[in-house]
Design an enzyme around this catalytic site. Structure first.
Site, PDB file in Angstrom:
ATOM      1  N   SER A  24       4.753  88.412  24.143  1.00 38.42           N
ATOM      2  CA  SER A  24       4.185  89.726  23.824  1.00 38.42           C
ATOM      3  C   SER A  24       5.210  90.847  23.960  1.00 38.42           C
ATOM      4  O   SER A  24       5.101  91.874  23.290  1.00 38.42           O
ATOM      5  CB  SER A  24       3.017  89.998  24.775  1.00 38.42           C
ATOM      6  OG  SER A  24       3.490  89.922  26.109  1.00 38.42           O
ATOM      7  N   GLY A  57       4.683  81.677  25.634  1.00 35.97           N
ATOM      8  CA  GLY A  57       4.700  82.959  24.937  1.00 35.97           C
ATOM      9  C   GLY A  57       3.670  83.082  23.841  1.00 35.97           C
ATOM     10  O   GLY A  57       3.341  82.121  23.152  1.00 35.97           O
ATOM     11  N   SER A 112       2.203  88.276  29.876  1.00 33.70           N
ATOM     12  CA  SER A 112       1.460  89.534  29.966  1.00 33.70           C
ATOM     13  C   SER A 112      -0.027  89.323  30.284  1.00 33.70           C
ATOM     14  O   SER A 112      -0.671  90.194  30.851  1.00 33.70           O
ATOM     15  CB  SER A 112       1.630  90.358  28.696  1.00 33.70           C
ATOM     16  OG  SER A 112       0.998  89.712  27.645  1.00 33.70           O
ATOM     17  N   GLY A 120      10.949  83.941  20.867  1.00 36.53           N
ATOM     18  CA  GLY A 120      10.499  85.199  20.285  1.00 36.53           C
ATOM     19  C   GLY A 120       8.995  85.340  20.158  1.00 36.53           C
ATOM     20  O   GLY A 120       8.518  86.261  19.486  1.00 36.53           O
ATOM     21  N   ALA A 168      14.615  90.550  28.978  1.00 39.12           N
ATOM     22  CA  ALA A 168      15.817  90.982  28.263  1.00 39.12           C
ATOM     23  C   ALA A 168      15.653  92.441  27.822  1.00 39.12           C
ATOM     24  O   ALA A 168      16.333  92.906  26.917  1.00 39.12           O
ATOM     25  CB  ALA A 168      16.058  90.082  27.059  1.00 39.12           C
ATOM     26  N   SER A 228     -13.497  86.222  12.459  1.00 38.29           N
ATOM     27  CA  SER A 228     -13.468  85.517  13.750  1.00 38.29           C
ATOM     28  C   SER A 228     -13.812  86.403  14.939  1.00 38.29           C
ATOM     29  O   SER A 228     -14.371  85.935  15.922  1.00 38.29           O
ATOM     30  CB  SER A 228     -12.083  84.899  13.978  1.00 38.29           C
ATOM     31  OG  SER A 228     -11.825  83.939  12.997  1.00 38.29           O
ATOM     32  N   CYS A 260       8.515  90.411  23.564  1.00 38.49           N
ATOM     33  CA  CYS A 260       9.782  89.957  22.974  1.00 38.49           C
ATOM     34  C   CYS A 260      10.076  90.693  21.686  1.00 38.49           C
ATOM     35  O   CYS A 260       9.174  90.886  20.860  1.00 38.49           O
ATOM     36  CB  CYS A 260       9.697  88.491  22.590  1.00 38.49           C
ATOM     37  SG  CYS A 260       9.325  87.423  23.941  1.00 38.49           S
ATOM     38  N   ASP A 277      16.275  78.975  32.852  1.00 37.78           N
ATOM     39  CA  ASP A 277      15.714  80.150  32.195  1.00 37.78           C
ATOM     40  C   ASP A 277      16.772  80.779  31.303  1.00 37.78           C
ATOM     41  O   ASP A 277      17.615  81.540  31.762  1.00 37.78           O
ATOM     42  CB  ASP A 277      15.273  81.118  33.305  1.00 37.78           C
ATOM     43  CG  ASP A 277      14.840  82.469  32.769  1.00 37.78           C
ATOM     44  OD1 ASP A 277      14.474  82.550  31.591  1.00 37.78           O
ATOM     45  OD2 ASP A 277      14.874  83.440  33.557  1.00 37.78           O
TER      46      ASP A 277
HETATM   47  P1  XMP Z   1       3.645  86.394  26.897  1.00 41.50           P
HETATM   48  O1  XMP Z   1       3.266  86.521  25.465  1.00 41.50           O
HETATM   49  O2  XMP Z   1       2.790  85.423  27.640  1.00 41.50           O
HETATM   50  O3  XMP Z   1       5.113  85.770  26.856  1.00 41.50           O
HETATM   51  O4  XMP Z   1       3.750  87.717  27.581  1.00 41.50           O
HETATM   52  C1  XMP Z   1       5.832  85.473  28.021  1.00 41.50           C
HETATM   53  C2  XMP Z   1       7.171  84.844  27.643  1.00 41.50           C
HETATM   54  O5  XMP Z   1       7.991  85.765  26.911  1.00 41.50           O
HETATM   55  C3  XMP Z   1       9.364  85.376  27.071  1.00 41.50           C
HETATM   56  N1  XMP Z   1      10.134  86.570  27.420  1.00 41.50           N
HETATM   57  C4  XMP Z   1      10.980  87.191  26.577  1.00 41.50           C
HETATM   58  N2  XMP Z   1      11.333  86.905  25.303  1.00 41.50           N
HETATM   59  N3  XMP Z   1      12.684  88.846  25.266  1.00 41.50           N
HETATM   60  C5  XMP Z   1      12.212  87.731  24.661  1.00 41.50           C
HETATM   61  O6  XMP Z   1      12.548  87.484  23.497  1.00 41.50           O
HETATM   62  C6  XMP Z   1      12.372  89.194  26.548  1.00 41.50           C
HETATM   63  O7  XMP Z   1      12.821  90.214  27.068  1.00 41.50           O
HETATM   64  C7  XMP Z   1      11.472  88.318  27.238  1.00 41.50           C
HETATM   65  N4  XMP Z   1      10.960  88.322  28.504  1.00 41.50           N
HETATM   66  C8  XMP Z   1      10.131  87.245  28.568  1.00 41.50           C
HETATM   67  C9  XMP Z   1       9.400  84.329  28.157  1.00 41.50           C
HETATM   68  O8  XMP Z   1       9.574  83.086  27.534  1.00 41.50           O
HETATM   69  C10 XMP Z   1       8.051  84.488  28.821  1.00 41.50           C
HETATM   70  O9  XMP Z   1       7.623  83.344  29.509  1.00 41.50           O
END
Ligand code: XMP
Length: 483
Positions: free
Chosen positions: A306, A342, A365, A303, A392, A475, A308, A251
């Site tokens: 949601s 992500g 999320s 990046g 992060a 859409s 990030c 990770d």
């Molecule tokens: P979703 O969009 O499904 O994304 O909520 C989850 C993924 O986001 C990543 N993640 C981060 N990326 N800063 C980042 O740039 C962060 O603080 C952070 N926390 C999570 C990670 O890959 C996760 O699975």
């Protein structure tokens, strides 16, 4: 100096749609969603819950594995706690619990109560000094006992009245014996009468209730655990593997880096029996390097999440759909599955991510507001929400430091954190099974639009069309009042 610019435009989910293909599929049930999480772990559904502290601990990992996906237990807790979360998943199901928890004959009623509370279980086998079975005590035996100091041997069902079986008993035989005696627990003994395992009616019922569950060869739910890239993370990995983790997920935000590649190599060398997932990367070269280091799957996404803000803070990232397609090209050539991590908001996004070549999607999320996610509940304007935060983010950074240091971080140190994630809220969404049902249902429907009966056929048949903002507006529901 001219800008060094790649010629292609990178795209993400909302930039495209999939063009419908001729289909001979007559029902959504004629398609299947089987896939691989990693080289050796097959899934019935391409869903992976994210290694975030507001998404995946024991409860989420168990629920997702039962539904045919897999959860990755996050690493923002002590090594002991992470290993215990893994162990809890591994012990939930399986038709026989191996090395079941037990009590010595010297234990009191109070000891038995404490142990059952601590382990969240309803029965304990009482054993003698060389592990010979002396009896079985269940929550019912303890319920109305007034004398907490009484020896547990006084209230247990003793060995001579206990129904037991020998190792090697099949699930069908065990089910019949449980039914015949109207009992719920069946200790499994070796030929010398020593405790080998415990079969419970609840476990057999669960086996039948979750036909798609992701199981290991011993019938236990599968689970993955996240680790970092520091040398101390080897001990974390060892504890998680010892607890039964089926896969280790490296990770780190910038996975195409020496520390991440070294960690993948080191984990693979030390735990060859466990699949190692490398990430996160966003280029084909990143995938190739990860696979060369030994990765059994590669997580893609820089990046896109949601929560990030990496792209804003660092200027780096690749729009997720192009990143997936680029990485999947390399992954498929090398026979290594890609996890699209992500930015997924809908079942349509899942179909697009898989159509671009991913084998699974990692969800953060989208799962954070469910009953099974570990986030805190919040009420705002009468609406119930759950917290979701980037790993992060400022508070996640501070919490991590506090776990490592074992004491509070000085307020001045807060200013030194450069956050690449945010804290946010998502509406409470109820049980995760309802969400996954909708997501996988949508995906099945998507497969049929592609004329595909499987994810592999979707890879072959998918054809994207690029759309404009007018196409995007068209859409969703439009020109009607929806609430
Ligand atoms: P979703 O969009 O499904 O994304 O909520 C989850 C993924 O986001 C990543 N993640 C981060 N990326 N800063 C980042 O740039 C962060 O603080 C952070 N926390 C999570 C990670 O890959 C996760 O699975």
């Amino acid at each position: 100096m001219p800008l060094k610019l790649r010629p292609e435009t990178a795209l993400t989910f909302d930039d495209v749609l999939l063009s419908p293909r001729r289909s001979s599929i007559r029902s959504r049930h004629a398609v299947h969603t089987r896939t691989c999480f990693s080289r050796n772990i097959a899934l019935a559904a391409p869903i992976v819950s994210a290694n975030m502290d507001t998404v995946t601990e024991f409860g989420m990992a168990r629920a997702i594995a039962r539904l045919g996906g897999i959860g990755v237990i996050h690493r923002f807790m002590t090594v002991e706690r992470q290993a215990s979360e893994v162990r809890r998943v591994k012990r939930t199901e399986g038709f026989m619990v191996e090395r079941p928890y037990n009590l010595p004959a010297s234990a009191s009623v109070q000891d038995a109560r404490d142990r059952m509370d601590e382990l969240h279980i309803g029965g304990l086998v009482v054993v003698g000094e060389s592990d010979e079975v002396l009896g079985l005590v269940t929550a019912r035996d303890l319920m109305f006992e007034r004398n907490a100091a009484r020896p547990v041997t006084d209230v247990m069902t003793p060995r001579d009245r206990l129904v037991t079986v020998r190792s090697g008993t099949s699930m069908e035989q065990a089910r019949d014996i449980l039914h015949e005696h109207r009992i719920e627990k069946l200790p499994v003994l070796d030929p010398d009468g020593r405790l080998q395992g415990l079969i419970t009616a609840a476990d057999i019922a669960k086996q039948e209730h979750w036909p798609d569950a992701t199981k290991d060869s011993r019938g236990r739910l599968r689970v993955a655990a996240a680790v970092g890239v520091r040398s101390s993370d080897m001990a974390r990995a060892a504890a998680c593997v010892d607890a039964g983790a089926d896969a280790l997920v490296v990770d780190i935000a910038h996975g195409h880096s020496d520390p991440a590649l070294d960690m993948v190599r080191a984990l693979k060398a030390r735990f060859p029996q466990v699949d190692v997932v490398g990430g996160n990367v966003a280029s084909a070269e990143g995938v190739r390097d990860m696979v060369a280091a030994g990765a059994d799957a590669v997580k893609v996404g820089v990046g896109a999440g949601s929560i990030c803000i990496t792209r804003i803070v660092t200027g780096f990232g690749v729009p997720q759909l192009s990143a997936i397609a680029d990485c999947a090209d390399a992954g498929q050539a090398l026979g290594v599955p890609i996890i699209a991590d992500g930015g997924i908001r809908t079942s349509g996004d899942i179909t697009k991510a898989l159509a671009a070549g991913a084998s699974t999607v990692m969800l953060g999320s989208l799962l954070a507001g469910t009953d099974e996610s570990p986030g805190a509940n919040v009420v705002r304007n009468g609406q119930r929400y759950k917290v979701v935060r980037g790993m992060a983010s400022l508070t996640a950074n501070i919490d991590r430091q506090e776990i490592e240091l074992g004491h509070e971080v000085d307020a001045d140190d807060w200013e030194r954190v450069v956050a690449e994630g945010v804290e946010a809220m998502v509406p409470m969404r109820g049980p995760v099974k309802d969400i996954v049902y909708q997501l996988v249902g949508g995906l099945r429907s998507g497969l049929s639009y592609a004329g595909a009966t499987s994810i592999a056929e979707l890879w072959a048949n998918a054809e994207f069309v690029r759309i404009t903002s007018a196409g995007k507006a068209e859409s969703g529901a439009h020109d009607v009042q929806t609430s």
